[in-house]
Design a protein around this motif. Sequence first.
Motif, PDB file in Angstrom:
ATOM      1  N   ASN A  87      46.058  32.984  48.640  1.00 24.90           N
ATOM      2  CA  ASN A  87      45.342  33.594  47.530  1.00 24.90           C
ATOM      3  C   ASN A  87      45.048  32.615  46.395  1.00 24.90           C
ATOM      4  O   ASN A  87      44.478  32.989  45.390  1.00 24.90           O
ATOM      5  N   ASP A 124      44.098  43.238  33.817  1.00 26.12           N
ATOM      6  CA  ASP A 124      43.754  41.882  34.295  1.00 26.12           C
ATOM      7  C   ASP A 124      42.367  41.456  33.830  1.00 26.12           C
ATOM      8  O   ASP A 124      41.628  40.779  34.550  1.00 26.12           O
ATOM      9  N   ILE A 173      39.844  43.418  33.439  1.00 27.71           N
ATOM     10  CA  ILE A 173      38.835  44.287  34.052  1.00 27.71           C
ATOM     11  C   ILE A 173      38.876  45.655  33.374  1.00 27.71           C
ATOM     12  O   ILE A 173      39.947  46.267  33.263  1.00 27.71           O
ATOM     13  N   VAL A 189      44.271  47.998  41.703  1.00 24.91           N
ATOM     14  CA  VAL A 189      43.467  46.851  41.270  1.00 24.91           C
ATOM     15  C   VAL A 189      44.370  45.670  40.934  1.00 24.91           C
ATOM     16  O   VAL A 189      44.099  44.528  41.344  1.00 24.91           O
ATOM     17  N   HIS A 190      45.431  45.913  40.202  1.00 28.57           N
ATOM     18  CA  HIS A 190      46.345  44.825  39.840  1.00 28.57           C
ATOM     19  C   HIS A 190      46.978  44.212  41.087  1.00 28.57           C
ATOM     20  O   HIS A 190      47.079  42.978  41.200  1.00 28.57           O
ATOM     21  N   TYR A 193      45.866  44.184  44.271  1.00 27.74           N
ATOM     22  CA  TYR A 193      44.887  43.418  45.046  1.00 27.74           C
ATOM     23  C   TYR A 193      44.537  42.114  44.348  1.00 27.74           C
ATOM     24  O   TYR A 193      44.325  41.075  45.000  1.00 27.74           O
ATOM     25  N   ASN A 194      44.423  42.156  43.021  1.00 30.87           N
ATOM     26  CA  ASN A 194      44.166  40.930  42.272  1.00 30.87           C
ATOM     27  C   ASN A 194      45.231  39.885  42.542  1.00 30.87           C
ATOM     28  O   ASN A 194      44.938  38.696  42.702  1.00 30.87           O
ATOM     29  N   GLN A 195      46.479  40.326  42.586  1.00 26.67           N
ATOM     30  CA  GLN A 195      47.589  39.416  42.788  1.00 26.67           C
ATOM     31  C   GLN A 195      47.696  38.961  44.238  1.00 26.67           C
ATOM     32  O   GLN A 195      48.017  37.803  44.508  1.00 26.67           O
ATOM     33  N   LYS A 254      41.114  37.219  42.945  1.00 26.74           N
ATOM     34  CA  LYS A 254      40.637  37.753  41.684  1.00 26.74           C
ATOM     35  C   LYS A 254      39.351  38.562  41.847  1.00 26.74           C
ATOM     36  O   LYS A 254      38.369  38.091  42.424  1.00 26.74           O
ATOM     37  N   TYR A 255      39.372  39.783  41.341  1.00 22.77           N
ATOM     38  CA  TYR A 255      38.164  40.596  41.228  1.00 22.77           C
ATOM     39  C   TYR A 255      37.276  39.941  40.172  1.00 22.77           C
ATOM     40  O   TYR A 255      37.704  39.780  39.029  1.00 22.77           O
ATOM     41  N   GLN A 270      35.853  46.527  47.569  1.00 18.66           N
ATOM     42  CA  GLN A 270      35.324  45.567  46.609  1.00 18.66           C
ATOM     43  C   GLN A 270      35.520  44.142  47.114  1.00 18.66           C
ATOM     44  O   GLN A 270      34.715  43.256  46.826  1.00 18.66           O
ATOM     45  N   TRP A 271      36.570  43.934  47.899  1.00 16.80           N
ATOM     46  CA  TRP A 271      36.838  42.620  48.493  1.00 16.80           C
ATOM     47  C   TRP A 271      36.167  42.496  49.863  1.00 16.80           C
ATOM     48  O   TRP A 271      35.506  41.496  50.133  1.00 16.80           O
TER      49      TRP A 271
END
Length: 499
Positions: free
Chosen positions: A54, A276, A278, A303-304, A306-308, A312-313, A357-358
């Motif tokens: 990541n 984050d 967003i 969201v947090h 998946y970001n981690q 990054k979104y 989204q990813w």
Amino acid sequence: MKNNKWRIKVSGICILLLLLGGFILKNTPHKTVTTDNEVKIAKGKKVDSNSDGNTSGEGNTNDYTIKNASQGIYDLNLKMDKNGKFSVKANIEVKNKGEESWDNLVFYFIPNVFTKENKPEKMKSAGTVHMQKVTLDGSDISYTLDKDTLLIKLTNKMVKGESHQVSIQYQFTVPDDGFRFTKTKNGNYHLAQWYPMLAYYTHGWLKHPYMPNSETYHTAHTDFTLSYQIPKGYIFTSTAPNENSDATSGEVKANNVKEMFVGILKNQEMQQETIDGIQIRVFAPAGHKQVLQKSFQTVKEVVHYYNQKIGKYPYPQLDVLLEEDSDSMEYPEIVTVGITDDQRGLNHTIAHEIAHQWFYGMVSEDPYTDGWLDEGLAELTAALYCYLAGGESAEKSFELATNLSNAITQPGPSNLPLDQFPEYHTYSYLYGQPVIMLKELFEEHGGLKNGFKFLAAYFNTYKFKEVNTNEFVHFAETYYHLKNRDFFMGWLDINKEDK
């Protein structure tokens, strides 16, 4: 995409959707406007299961060869009157980025499949479409509209590097029981694929027939400008960030996204918070305060996480529209989620739709031929989230995928074109089988706890690029240092050699 009714009961989910899929497949004509669907796949990606996926960047993709020769940049004007009639002027700058010359331009025009003449037989209501004017660089141009295919015949060939301004004016209304493109029972308007969408060009126009059981349109990342005017009493939401939702008119922009969704809503409650960096906004019809609060918490956590764990979104905003009796669907920077009484199932659906989204929003594929790469990976991501972060057992988290996979009675690959799946089993091949097989792959290589490490490396290698099944297999082979392709045989068709 995931239909909300899946979450009522897992056992009932499979039967309902498999029957629905069979009906749609049986009643949808299949014709592809294309001359060559072959693409070359780059090999030898520099990825490694021992690296921190990541944070590793995009990897060695300079020789990546899945290319789209058509580019469309959109300037859209949308007006809605108090009776629900929409007027559109779509100005699209079309550029030929490839080596081949074009005799015509091909667009998806999906509103036309919801008219009385073209709608699925069992749809009770219909929308309308009235084409007013089509011009090329300001001059009238010949065109044909057949179901969802809008074809513009060019007077002169369009050569490499050449650009033209296409302008299309039309009016439409939406059906009450449409699919994605609909007026909900609460009087909200969900406008998906409401504008002419330029098709991919890869050795010919790659235009697939519309099928409501899954996504069939294939569009590239691009930029949008949208000006709008709506009646008082509605709020405006869209793919674009930073909207003034209370304004009845305005202009918004969205950059580097695959499509532009618009939601025009009324009688809504909304919660928002920045996570984050967003802006997270969750909308629900008035009277659903409890489900709004619980879902808002889930959205923030997902969201947090998946970001981690994935990457990054990159966009400044994400909207979630909760809706009664609605399909759960994904669009760039916005998703719709059908409300149910099953909060656990609702949380799983939220995790699935946000995962898109990813996988779809940033890592792209042709959903007609490789739909498992976004639906399967989104469901895999949601199941891993529910297991690793949601406190569920692995059995419970993967229950939906397991039941769908077990429903397959005719073994076959998950990367068939949509019109080639056995009747009643489309969802089993897209959402079920690949999830269970990749779960097994993770279990054989360090356990499920390492699943997000694989997904992160995959995402960071291919974000804002297009992938097909062969490329995914190349990546997995390299990542796990597999000696052969035996693991993928049977559930994926990998017999076609890269050319």
